[in-house]
Design a protein around this motif. Sequence first.
Motif, short mmCIF file in Angstrom:
data_model
loop_
_atom_site.label_atom_id
_atom_site.label_comp_id
_atom_site.label_asym_id
_atom_site.label_seq_id
_atom_site.Cartn_x
_atom_site.Cartn_y
_atom_site.Cartn_z
N ALA A 283 -34.12 -21.47 70.76
CA ALA A 283 -32.85 -21.13 70.10
C ALA A 283 -31.87 -20.70 71.19
N CYS A 284 -30.63 -20.45 70.79
CA CYS A 284 -29.62 -19.99 71.74
C CYS A 284 -28.92 -18.74 71.18
N GLY A 285 -28.42 -17.93 72.08
CA GLY A 285 -27.54 -16.81 71.71
C GLY A 285 -28.19 -15.86 70.72
N THR A 286 -27.44 -15.58 69.66
CA THR A 286 -27.91 -14.65 68.64
C THR A 286 -29.20 -15.14 67.98
N ALA A 287 -29.28 -16.43 67.73
CA ALA A 287 -30.50 -16.98 67.11
C ALA A 287 -31.70 -16.71 68.01
N ARG A 288 -31.49 -16.74 69.31
CA ARG A 288 -32.59 -16.47 70.24
C ARG A 288 -33.01 -15.00 70.15
N VAL A 329 -37.54 -24.33 65.82
CA VAL A 329 -36.16 -24.37 66.31
C VAL A 329 -35.31 -23.60 65.31
N MET A 330 -34.61 -22.60 65.83
CA MET A 330 -33.85 -21.77 64.91
C MET A 330 -32.36 -21.91 65.21
N SER A 331 -31.59 -22.26 64.19
CA SER A 331 -30.17 -22.49 64.40
C SER A 331 -29.40 -22.30 63.10
N GLN A 332 -28.38 -21.47 63.13
CA GLN A 332 -27.54 -21.29 61.95
C GLN A 332 -26.86 -22.60 61.60
N SER A 333 -26.17 -23.17 62.57
CA SER A 333 -25.35 -24.36 62.30
C SER A 333 -26.20 -25.60 62.11
N GLY A 334 -27.34 -25.63 62.77
CA GLY A 334 -28.16 -26.85 62.75
C GLY A 334 -27.56 -27.95 63.60
N GLU A 335 -26.50 -27.62 64.35
CA GLU A 335 -25.82 -28.64 65.16
C GLU A 335 -25.76 -28.28 66.63
N THR A 336 -26.31 -27.14 67.02
CA THR A 336 -26.23 -26.74 68.43
C THR A 336 -26.89 -27.81 69.29
N ALA A 337 -26.11 -28.39 70.19
CA ALA A 337 -26.59 -29.55 70.95
C ALA A 337 -27.84 -29.20 71.75
N ASP A 338 -27.86 -28.01 72.36
CA ASP A 338 -29.02 -27.62 73.17
C ASP A 338 -30.28 -27.53 72.30
N SER A 339 -30.13 -26.99 71.11
CA SER A 339 -31.29 -26.81 70.23
C SER A 339 -31.75 -28.16 69.68
N LEU A 340 -30.79 -29.01 69.38
CA LEU A 340 -31.14 -30.34 68.88
C LEU A 340 -31.88 -31.12 69.97
N SER A 381 -17.28 -16.87 60.19
CA SER A 381 -16.84 -16.13 61.37
C SER A 381 -17.67 -16.59 62.57
N VAL A 382 -17.02 -16.71 63.71
CA VAL A 382 -17.72 -17.26 64.87
C VAL A 382 -18.92 -16.39 65.27
N ALA A 383 -18.75 -15.07 65.23
CA ALA A 383 -19.87 -14.19 65.59
C ALA A 383 -20.89 -14.19 64.45
N SER A 384 -22.12 -14.43 64.81
CA SER A 384 -23.17 -14.56 63.80
C SER A 384 -23.68 -13.19 63.37
N THR A 385 -23.72 -12.94 62.08
CA THR A 385 -24.22 -11.65 61.57
C THR A 385 -25.25 -11.88 60.46
N ALA A 466 -25.39 -6.22 72.31
CA ALA A 466 -24.53 -6.46 73.48
C ALA A 466 -23.76 -7.77 73.32
N ILE A 467 -24.41 -8.80 72.80
CA ILE A 467 -23.70 -10.08 72.58
C ILE A 467 -22.52 -9.83 71.63
N LYS A 468 -22.83 -9.11 70.53
CA LYS A 468 -21.79 -8.91 69.50
C LYS A 468 -20.59 -8.18 70.09
N LEU A 469 -20.85 -7.09 70.85
CA LEU A 469 -19.73 -6.31 71.38
C LEU A 469 -18.92 -7.15 72.38
N SER A 587 -19.85 -23.67 66.46
CA SER A 587 -20.98 -24.57 66.57
C SER A 587 -20.83 -25.27 67.91
N VAL A 588 -21.78 -25.03 68.80
CA VAL A 588 -21.62 -25.53 70.16
C VAL A 588 -22.29 -26.90 70.26
N THR A 589 -21.50 -27.93 70.01
CA THR A 589 -22.07 -29.27 69.89
C THR A 589 -22.04 -30.04 71.21
C1 F6R Z 1 -23.11 -15.26 68.65
C2 F6R Z 1 -23.39 -16.60 68.15
C3 F6R Z 1 -24.06 -17.56 69.06
C4 F6R Z 1 -24.99 -18.48 68.27
C5 F6R Z 1 -25.53 -19.59 69.18
C6 F6R Z 1 -26.49 -20.50 68.43
O1 F6R Z 1 -22.60 -14.44 67.62
O2 F6R Z 1 -23.10 -16.91 67.03
O3 F6R Z 1 -24.73 -16.93 70.10
O4 F6R Z 1 -26.06 -17.71 67.76
O5 F6R Z 1 -24.46 -20.35 69.66
O6 F6R Z 1 -25.89 -21.07 67.32
P1 F6R Z 1 -26.73 -21.72 66.16
O7 F6R Z 1 -27.50 -20.63 65.48
O8 F6R Z 1 -25.74 -22.37 65.25
O9 F6R Z 1 -27.65 -22.71 66.81
#
Ligand code: F6R
Length: 591
Positions: A283-288, A329-340, A381-385, A466-469, A587-589
């Motif tokens: 996973a990446c970022g918050t999902a990680r 594989v954990m991803s909110q968007s399901g589209e994160t290119a790195d995770s895909l 919202s861009v920041a994942s909660t 720390a990511i959130k802040l 969504s970081v595609t």
């Molecule tokens: C931070 C945040 C990002 C995502 C990361 C993975 O608030 O939202 O760190 O968690 O880009 O995104 P998903 O979960 O969509 O794969």
Amino acid sequence: MDGLKRLEYRGYDSSGIAILDGNSIFSIKEVGKIVELEKKIGEKEIIGNIGIAHTRWATHGVPSVENAHPHTDCSGKIWIVHNGIIENYQQLKNNLQKKGHIFKSETDTEVLAHLIEDLYDGDLMMSVKKVLKMITGTYGIAVFHSDEKDKLIVSKKGSPLVIGVGEMETIVASDVSAILRYTKQVIYLEDGEIAEIDKNGFKIFNSNDEQLEKEISEVEWDLNQAEKGGYPHFLIKEILQQPETIMDSIRGRLIPEEGLAKLGGLFSEVERIKNIERIIIVACGTARCAALVGEYMLEEYAGIPTEVDYAHEFRYKKQILNDKTAVIVMSQSGETADSLAAVMEAKRKGILTIGIVNTVGSSIARETDVGIYNHVGPEISVASTKAFTSQISILSLLTIFLGRQRDMSLVTGQRIAKELLVLPEKIKKILESEDQIREIAQKYSGATSFAFLGRKYNHPVALEGAIKLKELSYIHAEGFAAGEMKHGPIAMIDENFPSFFITPQDSVYEKNISNMQEIKARAGKIIAIATEGDKEISKHADDVIYIPKALEMLTPILATIPTQLFAYHMAVIKGLDVDKPRNLAKSVTVE
Ligand code: F6R
């Protein structure tokens, strides 16, 4: 414009449209958010029956009018929008420039327009197909040619694309939220597929040029879920929604009296899952950060060796895998290119892939062998909660599921299930501290750096805090395992460098207290997140935010909520764009 605004979470540094009206093309582009484009269009009357539009997150070239999409060729007849990255664009661009093509932008995308122009012989579909064979990288594209007046060609590889089937129209987008207002009937394109859309409807072909009859899916959620509903920001709406979203994630998935989890999405691979001896969560970022909580849970309660990898590192490391390894594989968007890309790599090696994804029908949801949806509705919202707390709750369901197939006792299964079901009430209690947390944010709003510290299950909460802040308030913040401070970072501590301690009364409480004293001894200010009734803590901390007692493995779900509220209020106090922080995309595609 409405559809484009709903895609703003994918990028919002510049945007543009191109509309074909008979022979003339109306195109307008602007730097900044969609409202800037709207202002530029003003009262101009735009007429046409084919159009493309795009909102950008810069990869090649700064945000500027020239670099904004749609892009066009030398003749101005071919117009294209593109998501993804063309990796061999420089070489293609050099060749095209030698042939006399004049480029107006620094983007990789513009190469596509010129390549199509170069190969065009009266059939747009054919030339697009040829171009797609010449490029490496990822794409979701929509392109038209003013000589083929009512035709739009769309295709995808590695970037999402969905065709909305309307009554009188066909609408293509990179996410259903953009077209939901017009139709709920959609077709998800697969990699390598290409579609020709005209006034009569659409035809879809695979990479062998065979026409496909694809299934039309009905989107289950509606637009209300994607509205602010009276809140000043999506972020606070999503934070406050968490008592319900946690319930939405676990509803119907627990049999508390039997201490079991029922995960329908895993049934088709239940035998392989029984034999899993090692798990890698990517996973990446918050999902990680949520995945790191899962590592503790799965090892402690399911007894399965588990490790967490950055999705973007997974492919580049020699992986020692076997048929008893599963990749989650954990991803909110399901589209994160790195995770895909990590999913595709694991599949290539024949490894079982399990998706934990929020967005139904997304690329990762479709590519993984089996999966569990979060069911928390769109996170705007861009920041994942709310996705973060849901991801941890899904990992606890998975821990029960896998644990009960192995050594976990009935009583332990029952206990975790029972504790999961009372989380919503506990979250509601924490949310009542919002005013206190706002005041604390105000008190520390002059600080330019923060440390977030925690141990064991709450080490990932510190990383996530720390990511959130950082992303919301642009204040420098770092998360550490509390025991790590004395190995170097403590040198930064003085009266101007506050620390957030995640220190509930758990198995590492005493150790945390020692680390707090080390900070205090160096004049560092401390904000503690502690268990209700812990009177001792105020001797060590300057400010205390209380959370209800919970099973240790579930405390991250509770402890993270004050850090979300703190970051939110800090961003509001600083007058920042809470829902769309600078430089980011939801969504970081791109890789
Ligand atoms: C931070 C945040 C990002 C995502 C990361 C993975 O608030 O939202 O760190 O968690 O880009 O995104 P998903 O979960 O969509 O794969």
